[in-house]
Design a protein around this motif. Structure first.
Motif, short mmCIF file in Angstrom:
data_model
loop_
_atom_site.label_atom_id
_atom_site.label_comp_id
_atom_site.label_asym_id
_atom_site.label_seq_id
_atom_site.Cartn_x
_atom_site.Cartn_y
_atom_site.Cartn_z
N PHE A 2 0.83 -1.21 0.00
CA PHE A 2 0.00 0.00 0.00
C PHE A 2 0.87 1.26 0.00
N PHE A 3 1.87 1.32 0.87
CA PHE A 3 2.76 2.48 0.91
C PHE A 3 3.53 2.64 -0.41
N GLY A 4 3.98 1.54 -0.96
CA GLY A 4 4.70 1.60 -2.24
C GLY A 4 3.81 2.15 -3.36
N LEU A 5 2.58 1.68 -3.41
CA LEU A 5 1.65 2.16 -4.42
C LEU A 5 1.35 3.66 -4.23
N ALA A 6 1.15 4.08 -2.98
CA ALA A 6 0.88 5.49 -2.70
C ALA A 6 2.07 6.35 -3.11
N LEU A 7 3.29 5.94 -2.80
CA LEU A 7 4.47 6.70 -3.19
C LEU A 7 4.63 6.74 -4.71
N ARG A 38 4.34 9.85 -9.73
CA ARG A 38 3.83 10.00 -11.08
C ARG A 38 3.05 11.31 -11.24
N ASP A 39 2.26 11.66 -10.26
CA ASP A 39 1.52 12.92 -10.30
C ASP A 39 2.47 14.12 -10.27
#
Length: 143
Positions: A20-25, A30-31
């Motif tokens: 989850f943390f990896g995906l959020a980072l 990317r944004d």
């Protein structure tokens, strides 16, 4: 519950938390990359000013993000008319829209026959009048 089952559940929970943390980072990165593109690369939609001279439409197309209309030869759109001030009107592209602003001209700027007292959003088909000179606006369309 037995010890091995609890250990497996803890490992799965930790792995899902790290995922989850990896995906959020990754999504934040990317944004941030998408927003860091230089604003200069973004071109505003072309704006065409059409003036009627001797009953013939005379279009002039602009791709700059700011256009100064006036009698001054340094203006982007020169109107040689005694009712037009040296720097009469500014058209600018900001916040994703074209805006018109009177530059404290002597004879005023009008948008669709209404006097301009503040910056206003303009759309395709609007008419701007600088002094006694009327201009029709076309945004983003080819003539």
């Amino acid at each position: 519950m037995s010890g091995p089952v609890l250990l497996i559940l803890r490992v799965l929970m930790a792995a899902s938390l790290y995922a989850f943390f990896g995906l959020a980072l990754y999504l934040l990165w990317r944004d941030l990359q998408g927003q860091s593109r230089p604003a200069a690369l973004y071109q505003p939609p072309a704006l065409t000013l059409i003036r009627i001279i001797d009953e013939e439409p005379v279009p002039l197309r602009f791709t700059a993000s700011e256009i100064i209309i006036g009698r001054d030869p340094a203006s982007d759109f020169v109107l040689e008319d005694s009712t037009v001030s040296a720097k009469h009107t500014r058209l600018s592209f900001r916040q994703g829209q074209w805006w018109v602003e009177d530059l404290r001209s002597t004879n005023g700027t009008y948008l669709n026959q209404e006097p301009i007292t503040t910056s206003l959003v303009i759309t395709s088909g609007d008419e701007i009048r600088c002094g006694q000179v009327a201009l029709t606006i076309t945004i983003g369309e080819t003539l």
